[in-house]
Write an enzyme that holds these catalytic residues in place. Structure first.
Site, PDB file in Angstrom:
ATOM      1  N   ASP A 235       0.818  -1.211   0.000  1.00 25.94           N
ATOM      2  CA  ASP A 235       0.000   0.000   0.000  1.00 25.94           C
ATOM      3  C   ASP A 235       0.853   1.263   0.000  1.00 25.94           C
ATOM      4  O   ASP A 235       0.540   2.241  -0.690  1.00 25.94           O
ATOM      5  CB  ASP A 235      -0.954  -0.004   1.199  1.00 25.94           C
ATOM      6  CG  ASP A 235      -0.257  -0.393   2.499  1.00 25.94           C
ATOM      7  OD1 ASP A 235       0.982  -0.577   2.503  1.00 25.94           O
ATOM      8  OD2 ASP A 235      -0.947  -0.514   3.519  1.00 25.94           O
ATOM      9  N   TYR A 236       1.942   1.246   0.755  1.00 26.94           N
ATOM     10  CA  TYR A 236       2.841   2.402   0.811  1.00 26.94           C
ATOM     11  C   TYR A 236       3.454   2.674  -0.563  1.00 26.94           C
ATOM     12  O   TYR A 236       3.522   3.820  -1.012  1.00 26.94           O
ATOM     13  CB  TYR A 236       3.936   2.159   1.844  1.00 26.94           C
ATOM     14  CG  TYR A 236       5.032   3.203   1.858  1.00 26.94           C
ATOM     15  CD1 TYR A 236       4.888   4.376   2.595  1.00 26.94           C
ATOM     16  CD2 TYR A 236       6.213   3.023   1.136  1.00 26.94           C
ATOM     17  CE1 TYR A 236       5.889   5.337   2.607  1.00 26.94           C
ATOM     18  CE2 TYR A 236       7.216   3.977   1.141  1.00 26.94           C
ATOM     19  CZ  TYR A 236       7.049   5.137   1.887  1.00 26.94           C
ATOM     20  OH  TYR A 236       8.043   6.081   1.879  1.00 26.94           O
TER      21      TYR A 236
END
Length: 390
Positions: A235-236
């Site tokens: 996600d990052y």
């Protein structure tokens, strides 16, 4: 001035400066939370709403899985599809999905069984087939424990402006019974909310993959979803790729309601330790600064600094510091909850104290081993977020 006095003066000055910075985060989070959360934008007309493919990676069954997934069959949105992903043909989640598809035949829903091995990240491996089969240009990745309100998808789409590439639902929890559920809600409504809101207000990457909407073409430019299989914190890096292409990441008004059927303090502590290890591998400086931003440790250090610099009673200052922190967290939690809390003030006090007292201990636990345990697998994280399965 001797070297010892100079060093003490420098440390005290640094501690007081950091203390003011953390209080700025408190204030910004409260103000931005009041401004952003639970204040839906006027939705676009139905013909202006683009179709959305919702990818739901599943592993196993918990008591709330059926009801959580069922909420996605009741979304008030003109065009969307549900793409369920299951790793193994013997997974009991298959029966849950099949039952829902039979119950709601008018909803465009598909089930994908089996993984495509593209890296060490099992979640990415599980989603690749659905990602490649998605027919819409907008994608939502939504964890199995998320419970969605009927207009939740419309809310997310409303924040997708021309300069926005990723829309997040800030992590929070659905109302459940038991002290462990209260403990989780206090964490996500205070520490997590403070960091997410203050970071997003100034454009800092605070992405979480629990529930997010993004433009597929931006990910395709980076090589597709498979390129993120080498990271555990995919996600990052998805948010980072989108940011590098000149698009913003924003929070929508509705939080992501986690509603896992299994809830225990021990299991939640394992999640916190895993997240701390991932943050340290991505941003190593957090190993030093994150513990210093916690209420108790920061209070002790600044109480000494105030006595050294100004002769203020350290005990009185510490108690005032804790009281003000407690009141700010309670205020922020009420904003995130958008109403009265589902537990008493005493329960909040106990859960809040437990989290704050254990914060430094859990941070230390995250540095005991280089191996990250996630579900039934173990990984070793290297600097930069790349992982290898052990």
């Amino acid at each position: 001035m001797s070297i010892a006095h100079f060093c003490a003066f420098a440390v005290a000055l640094f501690a007081i400066g950091g203390w003011f910075f953390v209080w700025l985060m408190h204030i910004v989070a409260i103000l931005y939370g009041k401004y952003r959360l639970h204040r839906m934008l006027p939705p676009p007309s139905p013909e202006d709403l683009q179709g959305i493919s919702i990818i739901k990676p599943l592993v196993g069954v918990d008591p709330n899985l059926f009801s959580n997934l069922e909420t996605f069959f009741h979304l008030k949105y003109p065009a969307y599809e549900l793409l369920f992903c299951v790793q193994d043909e013997n997974d009991p989640a298959i029966m849950v999905v099949q039952k829902l598809i039979e119950t709601y035949p008018k909803i465009n829903a598909k089930l994908f069984i089996g993984i495509t091995k593209v890296g060490a990240n099992g979640k990415i491996n599980n989603m690749v087939k659905a990602y490649e089969a998605a027919k819409y240009d907008l994608l939502v990745i939504s964890d199995s424990s998320i419970r969605m309100i009927e207009d939740g998808l419309t809310d997310m789409a409303s924040f997708l402006k021309e300069d926005v590439g990723l829309v997040l639902q800030m992590p929070y929890t659905y109302n459940r019974k038991g002290f462990a559920a209260t403990y989780e809600k206090v964490f996500f409504g205070t520490w997590q909310a403070r960091n997410a809101l203050s970071a997003n207000s100034v454009g800092i990457n605070c992405s979480t993959g629990m529930s997010c909407l993004f433009r597929k073409d931006l990910i395709e430019d980076a090589g597709g979803l498979a390129q993120f299989g080498k990271y555990l914190a995919e996600d990052y890096f998805i948010s980072k790729v989108i940011s590098e292409r000149g698009y913003r990441t924003v929070l929508c008004s509705q939080p992501a309601m986690q509603n896992s059927g299994y809830c225990s303090i021990g299991d939640f502590h394992k999640r916190l330790i895993r997240w701390s290890m991932l943050r340290a591998s991505l941003l190593p400086h957090l190993m030093f600064f994150e513990p210093l931003s916690e209420c108790m440790l920061l209070g002790v250090i600044v109480s000494w600094a105030m006595e050294y610099m100004f002769g203020i009673s350290p005990m009185g200052f510490f108690l005032l510091h804790v009281l003000l922190w407690f009141l700010c967290d309670y205020t922020l939690l009420r904003i995130v909850e958008n109403g009265p809390l589902p537990f008493s003030k005493f329960e909040f006090l106990v859960a809040w104290l437990l989290r704050e007292v254990l914060a430094f201990y859990l941070t230390l636990q995250s540095h005991r081993t280089p191996y990250i345990k996630w579900r039934h697998k173990s990984y070793k994280a290297h600097w930069g977020g790349i992982i290898e399965e052990v």
